[in-house]
Enzyme design. Structure first.
Site, mmCIF file in Angstrom:
data_model
loop_
_atom_site.group_PDB
_atom_site.id
_atom_site.type_symbol
_atom_site.label_atom_id
_atom_site.label_comp_id
_atom_site.label_asym_id
_atom_site.label_seq_id
_atom_site.Cartn_x
_atom_site.Cartn_y
_atom_site.Cartn_z
ATOM 1 C CG PHE A 1 -1.482 -1.374 1.554
ATOM 2 C CD1 PHE A 1 -2.835 -1.457 0.816
ATOM 3 C CD2 PHE A 1 -1.288 -1.844 2.483
ATOM 4 C CE1 PHE A 1 -3.697 -2.450 0.835
ATOM 5 C CE2 PHE A 1 -1.620 -3.540 2.702
ATOM 6 C CZ PHE A 1 -3.035 -3.457 1.946
ATOM 7 C CG ASP B 1 -0.962 1.530 -3.723
ATOM 8 O OD1 ASP B 1 -1.247 2.113 -3.033
ATOM 9 O OD2 ASP B 1 -1.638 1.553 -5.060
ATOM 10 C CB SER B 2 -4.471 -2.054 -6.048
ATOM 11 O OG SER B 2 -4.939 -0.992 -4.857
ATOM 12 C CG ASP C 1 0.323 3.274 5.445
ATOM 13 O OD1 ASP C 1 -0.941 3.326 6.488
ATOM 14 O OD2 ASP C 1 0.143 4.637 5.284
ATOM 15 C CB CYS D 1 -4.826 5.529 9.373
ATOM 16 S SG CYS D 1 -5.734 4.702 7.397
ATOM 17 C CG ASN E 1 -6.629 -6.848 -4.046
ATOM 18 O OD1 ASN E 1 -4.992 -7.403 -3.311
ATOM 19 N ND2 ASN E 1 -7.377 -7.122 -4.260
HETATM 20 N N1 SAH Z 1 1.378 4.040 2.702
HETATM 21 C C1 SAH Z 1 1.524 5.162 2.371
HETATM 22 C C2 SAH Z 1 -0.531 5.406 2.136
HETATM 23 C C3 SAH Z 1 -0.660 4.315 1.838
HETATM 24 S S1 SAH Z 1 -2.821 4.809 1.093
HETATM 25 C C4 SAH Z 1 2.256 6.334 2.300
HETATM 26 O O1 SAH Z 1 3.263 6.398 4.062
HETATM 27 O O2 SAH Z 1 2.305 7.709 2.081
HETATM 28 C C5 SAH Z 1 -3.285 3.548 0.803
HETATM 29 C C6 SAH Z 1 -3.195 2.887 -0.864
HETATM 30 O O3 SAH Z 1 -3.418 1.588 -0.514
HETATM 31 C C7 SAH Z 1 -3.592 3.838 -1.790
HETATM 32 O O4 SAH Z 1 -2.185 4.424 -2.293
HETATM 33 C C8 SAH Z 1 -4.294 2.808 -2.644
HETATM 34 O O5 SAH Z 1 -4.272 3.124 -3.985
HETATM 35 C C9 SAH Z 1 -3.447 0.904 -2.278
HETATM 36 N N2 SAH Z 1 -4.557 0.150 -2.055
HETATM 37 C C10 SAH Z 1 -5.825 0.733 -1.736
HETATM 38 N N3 SAH Z 1 -6.659 -0.796 -1.092
HETATM 39 C C11 SAH Z 1 -5.717 -1.991 -1.918
HETATM 40 C C12 SAH Z 1 -5.613 -3.701 -2.270
HETATM 41 N N4 SAH Z 1 -6.198 -3.867 -2.106
HETATM 42 N N5 SAH Z 1 -3.967 -3.473 -3.295
HETATM 43 C C13 SAH Z 1 -3.104 -2.752 -3.343
HETATM 44 N N6 SAH Z 1 -3.336 -1.594 -2.815
HETATM 45 C C14 SAH Z 1 -4.154 -0.640 -2.184
#
Ligand code: SAH
Length: 385
Positions: free
Chosen positions: A220, A241-242, A289, A329, A268
């Site tokens: 993420f 990241d997806s 995250d 969060c 994913n």
């Molecule tokens: N770690 C980042 C913030 C993450 S916000 C930082 O510190 O700045 C959450 C992220 O997860 C988003 O970018 C969103 O695109 C991604 N996301 C949401 N669901 C997801 C999934 N199932 N698989 C991969 N990425 C995902």
């Protein structure tokens, strides 16, 4: 128009909690959403002043305990106090949350500072209606060159407010470049997630960079806040990241900082982690995250299942001595629930886990002692035995 609150509401207010729920007050006929009104208890004793929301379950939000007018001077004073706190906390820094709503005594107002530019969310009717009063004060207090309105947050719907975004004042370049630790990040205030980036993890990005080593995984990743700090210490980092636009930004930010040991995957995380476990891959550092999996009370159980799954997989992937930097969060998942979930994941993984640090959002996101909801971000640094 004075609003009377029930004994239960008044006692919560007296204990410091700044919200009065709809069930604890009867709003008088003809009162306007967005009004700032005096509040009294059932015996007519003055309690303070609050912002009215007709649509929200939170009918009143305290803005003052006194009867002094909530006018331009009031807002100037509060904005100045918030600005002063950040200058003290981060001398020389120019990217931080400048105003954190209730946490700074300004309910429904979120202001993120990205260098010379601000990205702002008006989250309740009282703030939405005072935009014209607030914008000049923000310009005056932060000396900025432009303000982007990012009032396209989902929570506005709960207040009966439409999604809105666009330039509010001055001009804002796209992207804006900010510094985190030793690195630069390009952030789009108009097209990025939330106000452009997740400033609440800013301090944790840098701390994660100090723990990280060996082969690292950032799940993420968004624009690579964790991945790129870790890359400076690690052999290789995989960022997942997806969102394809997010992955583009990770690549661009890596290039901007001359970082060449980051592999970026648009996929994913759930599928990715399962496949890595099946392939018996091993890592030395893993960051999790995820977005808020539990957005409301009804989704807490499902959310916890999601958190547990990714944490279990991450634990399975980590070598002994490896670090898991894991966040949630969701304010509906409090620290106790988060720890219980982690414990269950560790039990399933049949691993001993040490808690090395318990962290939260950066200090620019002040937690109100009496308002749990401001304590939303957990970021634990765990070590696998
Ligand atoms: N770690 C980042 C913030 C993450 S916000 C930082 O510190 O700045 C959450 C992220 O997860 C988003 O970018 C969103 O695109 C991604 N996301 C949401 N669901 C997801 C999934 N199932 N698989 C991969 N990425 C995902």
């Amino acid at each position: 128009m004075t609003v009377t609150v029930s004994p239960r509401g008044a006692s919560r207010w007296a204990a410091g909690h700044p919200w009065i729920y709809r069930t604890d007050t009867r709003l008088p006929q003809g009162i306007a959403s967005g009004a700032i009104v005096p509040v009294q208890d059932a015996r007519g004793r003055f309690l303070g002043q609050a912002c009215v929301s007709l649509q929200s379950k939170i009918a009143l939000r305290r803005i003052s305990r006194s009867d002094q007018p909530v006018d331009v001077d009031f807002f100037r004073q509060h904005i100045a106090a918030a600005a002063q706190l950040r200058r003290n906390l981060y001398p020389g820094d120019s990217a931080y949350r400048a105003i954190h709503g209730d946490g700074d005594g300004l309910p429904g107002l979120v202001v993120d500072r990205y260098g010379d530019w601000l990205s702002v969310q008006f989250l309740i009717p009282a703030m939405e209606q005072r935009r014209d009063l607030l914008v000049p004060l923000l310009v005056e207090q932060f000396g900025c060159k432009g303000i982007m309105n990012r009032s396209d947050a989902g929570v506005r719907a709960l207040e009966g407010l439409p999604q809105e975004k666009g330039l509010l004042w001055g001009s804002v370049p796209d992207p804006v470049v900010i510094r985190e630790g030793q690195l630069e990040f390009a952030v789009s205030l108009e097209h990025g997630q939330k106000t452009g980036s997740f400033l609440d993890q800013r301090e944790n990005h840098v701390v994660a960079g100090r723990y990280a080593r060996g082969l690292a995984l950032d799940c993420f990743s968004y624009i690579g806040g964790f991945a790129l700090q870790m890359a400076r210490r690690c052999e290789r980092v995989t960022a997942v990241d997806s969102s394809e636009p997010a992955c583009e930004q990770i690549r661009a930010n890596a290039a901007r900082n001359g970082i060449a040991n980051v592999d970026v995957l648009a996929t994913n995380v759930f599928d990715f982690l399962r496949a890595e476990v099946d392939a018996a891959r091993r890592y030395d550092t893993v960051v999790l995250d995820p977005p808020a999996f539990a957005k409301n009370k009804d989704s807490i159980a499902a959310g916890l299942r999601g958190y547990k799954e990714v944490n279990l997989r991450a634990m399975q992937l980590l070598n002994p001595g490896g670090y898991l930097i894991t966040s949630s969060c969701s304010h509906h998942v409090d620290e106790a629930a988060f720890e219980t979930m982690l414990q269950a994941a560790a039990a399933d993984a049949r691993r001993e886990v040490q808690i090395i640090e318990k962290r939260g959002a950066g200090r620019d996101h002040p937690v109100l002692l009496a308002l749990r909801e401001t304590r939303y971000l957990k970021c634990y640094i765990l070590r696998m035995m």
